[in-house]
Design an enzyme around this catalytic site. Structure first.
Site, mmCIF file in Angstrom:
data_model
loop_
_atom_site.group_PDB
_atom_site.id
_atom_site.type_symbol
_atom_site.label_atom_id
_atom_site.label_comp_id
_atom_site.label_asym_id
_atom_site.label_seq_id
_atom_site.Cartn_x
_atom_site.Cartn_y
_atom_site.Cartn_z
ATOM 1 N N SER A 53 32.484 11.004 85.233
ATOM 2 C CA SER A 53 32.504 12.260 84.807
ATOM 3 C C SER A 53 32.278 13.376 85.772
ATOM 4 C CB SER A 53 31.594 12.620 83.669
ATOM 5 O OG SER A 53 31.178 13.983 83.652
ATOM 6 N N ASP A 75 30.192 8.101 75.757
ATOM 7 C CA ASP A 75 29.681 9.024 76.682
ATOM 8 C C ASP A 75 28.168 9.439 76.669
ATOM 9 O OD1 ASP A 75 29.625 11.327 78.301
ATOM 10 O OD2 ASP A 75 30.927 12.598 77.141
ATOM 11 N N GLY A 76 27.239 9.129 77.909
ATOM 12 C CA GLY A 76 26.160 9.574 78.149
ATOM 13 C C GLY A 76 25.286 8.262 78.288
ATOM 14 N N GLY A 77 24.696 8.385 79.428
ATOM 15 C CA GLY A 77 23.634 7.411 79.783
ATOM 16 C C GLY A 77 24.359 5.832 80.265
ATOM 17 N N MET A 116 28.989 10.095 71.473
ATOM 18 C CA MET A 116 28.036 10.544 72.354
ATOM 19 C C MET A 116 26.705 9.855 72.210
ATOM 20 S SD MET A 116 29.464 13.083 74.011
ATOM 21 C CE MET A 116 27.877 13.569 74.851
ATOM 22 N N PHE A 138 24.227 17.815 79.274
ATOM 23 C CA PHE A 138 23.808 17.688 80.565
ATOM 24 C C PHE A 138 24.009 16.207 80.938
ATOM 25 C CE2 PHE A 138 21.463 21.250 78.621
ATOM 26 C CZ PHE A 138 21.435 21.903 79.513
ATOM 27 N N GLY A 160 28.982 9.651 84.742
ATOM 28 C CA GLY A 160 28.485 10.881 85.609
ATOM 29 C C GLY A 160 27.639 10.727 86.629
ATOM 30 N N SER A 161 26.347 10.559 86.200
ATOM 31 C CA SER A 161 25.287 10.545 87.125
ATOM 32 C C SER A 161 25.248 9.160 87.897
ATOM 33 C CB SER A 161 23.969 10.716 86.817
ATOM 34 O OG SER A 161 23.594 10.233 85.580
ATOM 35 N N HIS A 203 36.990 12.222 83.618
ATOM 36 C CA HIS A 203 36.297 12.689 82.317
ATOM 37 C C HIS A 203 35.863 14.232 82.958
ATOM 38 C CE1 HIS A 203 34.315 12.708 78.515
ATOM 39 N NE2 HIS A 203 33.437 13.301 79.311
ATOM 40 N N GLY A 260 22.697 12.885 83.295
ATOM 41 C CA GLY A 260 21.556 12.230 83.512
ATOM 42 C C GLY A 260 20.754 11.834 82.418
ATOM 43 N N MET A 317 33.347 20.915 74.669
ATOM 44 C CA MET A 317 32.183 21.270 73.995
ATOM 45 C C MET A 317 32.083 22.814 73.829
ATOM 46 S SD MET A 317 29.821 18.414 76.151
ATOM 47 C CE MET A 317 30.902 18.266 77.281
ATOM 48 N N ASP A 357 34.126 17.812 81.619
ATOM 49 C CA ASP A 357 33.359 18.084 80.571
ATOM 50 C C ASP A 357 33.285 19.863 80.550
ATOM 51 O OD1 ASP A 357 31.934 16.058 79.344
ATOM 52 O OD2 ASP A 357 31.250 15.439 81.293
ATOM 53 N N MET A 366 32.128 23.157 78.950
ATOM 54 C CA MET A 366 31.026 23.570 78.310
ATOM 55 C C MET A 366 30.985 25.216 78.168
ATOM 56 S SD MET A 366 28.057 21.014 79.314
ATOM 57 C CE MET A 366 28.014 19.292 79.661
ATOM 58 N N HIS A 383 36.937 16.779 77.717
ATOM 59 C CA HIS A 383 35.906 16.818 76.618
ATOM 60 C C HIS A 383 35.502 18.220 76.222
ATOM 61 C CE1 HIS A 383 31.500 15.423 75.476
ATOM 62 N NE2 HIS A 383 32.396 15.853 74.309
HETATM 63 C C1 DX5 Z 1 27.364 15.362 78.556
HETATM 64 C C2 DX5 Z 1 28.565 15.029 78.945
HETATM 65 C C3 DX5 Z 1 28.733 13.827 79.670
HETATM 66 C C4 DX5 Z 1 28.011 13.610 81.128
HETATM 67 C C5 DX5 Z 1 27.549 12.239 81.060
HETATM 68 O O1 DX5 Z 1 27.269 16.598 77.692
HETATM 69 O O2 DX5 Z 1 29.627 14.982 77.851
HETATM 70 O O3 DX5 Z 1 30.146 13.492 80.220
HETATM 71 O O4 DX5 Z 1 28.783 13.973 82.130
HETATM 72 O O5 DX5 Z 1 26.463 12.314 82.207
HETATM 73 P P1 DX5 Z 1 26.010 10.951 82.537
HETATM 74 O O6 DX5 Z 1 26.818 9.615 82.615
HETATM 75 O O7 DX5 Z 1 25.001 11.264 83.447
HETATM 76 O O8 DX5 Z 1 24.854 10.614 81.288
HETATM 77 ZN ZN ZN Z 2 31.522 14.212 78.139
#
Ligand code: DX5
Ligand code: ZN
Length: 221
Positions: A8, A175-177, A137, A143, A197-198, A33, A145, A68, A35, A37, A66
């Site tokens: 991401s 998606d996430g963490g 999710m 966000f 992402g992070s 990916h 991280g 949002m 995002d 928003m 994605h």
């Molecule tokens: C959060 C996003 C994710 C985000 C994931 O709303 O949908 O795609 O980039 O980031 P990490 O991998 O750092 O949790």
């Molecule tokens: Zn995402």
């Protein structure tokens, strides 16, 4: 089936996006990916179709967009026009999710439905025949991280079991963490596409981390 890693760009350095996008290709990322928003559906604001169009010009990798955003059906065509190959919507963010999924598919783009941590699989079950993928999710959207929420585990298992029983062919994306420590275990539960992402962009060696995560997600424990 070969599983897919979707870094991401939310956690990338936006002032140096071009080298980051090129690195993703050489490192072996499967999707990018993106995002989107709107500061309304989620309390954060990122980018829209113009940036997606710029990324499209830079890479042949499929773009996994994605959304949002509120009232996604009003603007989703703009993301397809900009170059999205995969497009996902939150069930809560559209007036008629089934119609929205069908419209995405009619444009020859893969259509995904997203479930937030508080949304159950049962709530979107009847949409599954109209989805090419389900995005689970594993953090509250908004966000990068954040830490992986274990409540995603059962949803992934449930979606994997339902897919077998009903002979459906949606992919399960998470998606996430997601990071090198947990990706193998999440893969074991049945996830097939992994957003990170992070874990990728805040690593000392993003390209090396992509390779490590790909090996781990494809390893049978
Ligand atoms: C959060 C996003 C994710 C985000 C994931 O709303 O949908 O795609 O980039 O980031 P990490 O991998 O750092 O949790
Ligand atoms: Zn995402």
């Amino acid at each position: 089936m070969k599983k897919m890693l979707a870094p991401s760009i939310l956690s990338a350095d936006f002032m140096n996006l071009e080298p980051a996008i090129r690195m993703l290709k050489t490192a072996g990322a499967d999707l990018i990916h993106c995002d989107v928003m709107d500061g309304h559906f989620v309390p954060n604001l990122t980018f829209g179709p113009p940036l997606i169009r710029q990324i499209r010009k830079l890479t042949g990798l499929p773009l996994d967009v994605h959304l949002m955003i509120t009232n996604a059906e009003d603007t989703m065509d703009q993301y397809i026009d900009a170059g999205a190959d995969w497009l996902s919507i939150h069930a809560e963010a559209v007036r008629d999710p089934r119609k929205a999924l069908e419209r995405i598919r009619n444009r020859k783009v893969r259509a995904g439905i997203v479930i937030k941590p508080k949304t159950s699989v049962a709530a979107i079950r009847e949409l599954l025949p109209f989805c090419d993928y389900v995005l689970v999710m594993s953090v509250e959207p908004g966000f990068g991280g954040q830490s992986y929420l274990a409540s995603a585990d059962d949803k992934i298992r449930e979606l994997a079991a339902w897919k077998r029983e009903e002979r459906l062919d949606y992919l399960i994306e998470v998606d996430g963490g997601i990071n090198p420590e947990n990706i193998a275990a999440v893969s074991e539960r049945g996830a097939e596409v992994f957003v990170a992402g992070s874990a990728v962009f805040h690593a000392q060696d993003p390209a090396g981390t992509i390779k490590i995560m790909k090996d781990l997600m494809n390893a049978k424990g």
